[in-house]
Write a protein that holds these residues in place. Structure first.
Motif, short mmCIF file in Angstrom:
data_model
loop_
_atom_site.label_atom_id
_atom_site.label_comp_id
_atom_site.label_asym_id
_atom_site.label_seq_id
_atom_site.Cartn_x
_atom_site.Cartn_y
_atom_site.Cartn_z
N LYS A 81 0.83 -1.20 0.00
CA LYS A 81 0.00 0.00 0.00
C LYS A 81 0.87 1.25 0.00
O LYS A 81 2.04 1.23 0.37
CB LYS A 81 -0.92 0.01 1.22
N GLN A 82 0.25 2.32 -0.40
CA GLN A 82 0.90 3.62 -0.36
C GLN A 82 0.01 4.55 0.44
O GLN A 82 -1.19 4.66 0.19
CB GLN A 82 1.08 4.18 -1.78
N ILE A 83 0.58 5.18 1.43
CA ILE A 83 -0.19 6.09 2.28
C ILE A 83 -0.33 7.43 1.56
O ILE A 83 0.66 8.06 1.17
CB ILE A 83 0.51 6.29 3.64
N VAL A 84 -1.57 7.86 1.37
CA VAL A 84 -1.86 9.13 0.71
C VAL A 84 -2.44 10.09 1.75
O VAL A 84 -3.41 9.77 2.43
CB VAL A 84 -2.86 8.94 -0.45
N THR A 85 -1.85 11.26 1.88
CA THR A 85 -2.31 12.23 2.86
C THR A 85 -2.11 13.64 2.33
O THR A 85 -1.21 13.90 1.52
CB THR A 85 -1.56 12.06 4.20
N GLN A 111 5.63 11.80 9.93
CA GLN A 111 6.25 10.89 10.89
C GLN A 111 5.21 10.19 11.74
O GLN A 111 5.27 8.98 11.97
CB GLN A 111 7.23 11.68 11.78
N GLN A 112 4.22 10.94 12.21
CA GLN A 112 3.17 10.34 13.03
C GLN A 112 2.34 9.34 12.24
O GLN A 112 1.97 8.27 12.75
CB GLN A 112 2.27 11.45 13.58
N ILE A 113 2.04 9.65 11.00
CA ILE A 113 1.24 8.74 10.15
C ILE A 113 2.01 7.45 9.90
O ILE A 113 1.46 6.35 10.02
CB ILE A 113 0.89 9.43 8.82
N ASP A 114 3.29 7.57 9.54
CA ASP A 114 4.10 6.38 9.28
C ASP A 114 4.25 5.52 10.53
O ASP A 114 4.19 4.29 10.46
CB ASP A 114 5.48 6.78 8.76
N THR A 115 4.47 6.17 11.67
CA THR A 115 4.63 5.44 12.93
C THR A 115 3.35 4.72 13.30
O THR A 115 3.36 3.54 13.69
CB THR A 115 5.04 6.39 14.06
N ASN A 116 2.23 5.42 13.17
CA ASN A 116 0.94 4.81 13.49
C ASN A 116 0.66 3.61 12.59
O ASN A 116 0.23 2.54 13.05
CB ASN A 116 -0.17 5.85 13.32
N ASP A 117 0.96 3.76 11.31
CA ASP A 117 0.74 2.66 10.36
C ASP A 117 1.60 1.47 10.72
O ASP A 117 1.14 0.32 10.69
CB ASP A 117 1.05 3.13 8.95
#
Length: 323
Positions: A210-214, A223-229
């Motif tokens: 997957k690729q996180i789109v924000t 950083q927070q999104i990647d860590t949470n994921d």
């Protein structure tokens, strides 16, 4: 409190009971069922995996259930698919219920009101599956009024929510998730099917590329999104545990602790059974929750997951809110 575990291999039955399991649950497959109702008509939530998840046919399951009873443990059968048609309920009533009653099955784990009513008419006890979505006392009332006197509560309820349901119906036996495989979803609101073609919905989301789109572009947000994921995909409920909550469960009046993982190694499941039994004894002898927590034994696999809390079924014990 009793310890409930899954059984998917008859060779392990005596080991599980000897380790301290009081109750065992199992499913079955039926080729005739699939011939009549089709490839995607499940008997239980794991029917999509066929004999990998439900190793024995109906007659073999009945024989195994009798062996469990002879060993002094209780036997429960899973019939908790998303739904059943009227024709399927009729088939179950005619082809399954008589043998289940003769075998002395302690309860059928059901997810469907018509199926539950048919079981009661046949003189069989039923257990409300997590698929029944008993999230509050109002929902509990719907199932209570069918005659059910054992509920499996959703794994994402808090202890306070569990307590409020137990207080509403104190004559019901309550079963809660306690050890091993958690889930990122709610069973009752997950309409995906566990299928060999694609695996479960939760498994697909955990493992797919997957690729996180924000819309956030700043460093700290990304950083927070990647860590949470990372944490919620790699650590959340991979090996869940409710050991810290045992004393409160005793005080609430929980009847059964569910150890899941029908595909897990038998020696590892037995290890959890023995640990649960030792901690039940500690909880029953303790005069306070603090005493229990100071004396309780930790799972061998505890490590950092206890500090992070990602594998806590009931994190409010380890991470209480500060007022």
């Amino acid at each position: 409190m009793k310890v409930l575990v899954p059984l998917n291999n008859k060779d392990y039955m005596e080991k599980l009971v000897d380790a301290g399991a009081d109750e065992l649950y199992l499913g079955f497959y039926d080729k005739e069922w699939f011939r009549i109702f089709g490839e995607y008509a499940d008997i239980n939530r794991m029917s999509g995996f066929r004999q990998n998840a439900n190793r024995y046919d109906f007659s073999e399951m009945i024989a195994l259930a009798k062996s469990i009873k002879d060993k002094g443990a209780a036997a429960f059968v899973t019939m908790n698919a998303n739904c059943y048609s009227a024709a399927q309920v009729e088939y179950v009533t005619e082809h399954y219920f008589p043998a289940m009653k003769e075998a002395g099955i302690n309860g059928i784990i059901v997810s469907d009101l018509p199926l539950a009513r048919a079981a009661h008419e046949a003189g069989l006890a039923t257990v409300a599956s997590t698929m029944c979505a008993i999230y509050n006392k109002d929902i509990a009332t719907c199932w209570y009024e069918t005659g059910m006197r054992r509920f499996i509560l959703p794994r994402d309820l808090s202890l306070d929510e569990i307590s409020s349901i137990c207080e509403a119906y104190p004559d019901v036996e309550y079963e809660v998730f306690f050890m091993r495989n958690g889930c990122i979803f709610s069973d009752c609101y997950c309409l995906g099917m566990h299928r060999k073609e694609c695996g479960s919905t939760c498994g697909f989301l955990r493992n797919c590329g997957k690729q996180i789109v924000t819309e956030h572009t700043d460093f700290h947000a990304k950083q927070q999104i990647d860590t949470n994921d990372y944490f919620y995909n790699k650590h959340f409920h991979h090996d869940a545990c409710g050991m810290c909550a045992l004393y409160r469960m005793k005080e609430i009046g929980i009847s059964a602790l569910k150890v899941v993982g029908r595909a897990d190694r038998c020696d590892s499941v037995c290890e959890d059974i023995r640990l649960a039994k030792r901690n039940i004894a500690i909880a029953e002898a303790a005069s306070s929750e603090e005493e229990y927590l100071n004396r309780m034994e930790y799972p061998v696999r505890a490590g950092q997951k206890c500090m992070w809390g990602f594998s806590c079924y009931y994190p409010e014990v380890r991470f209480p809110k500060k007022h």
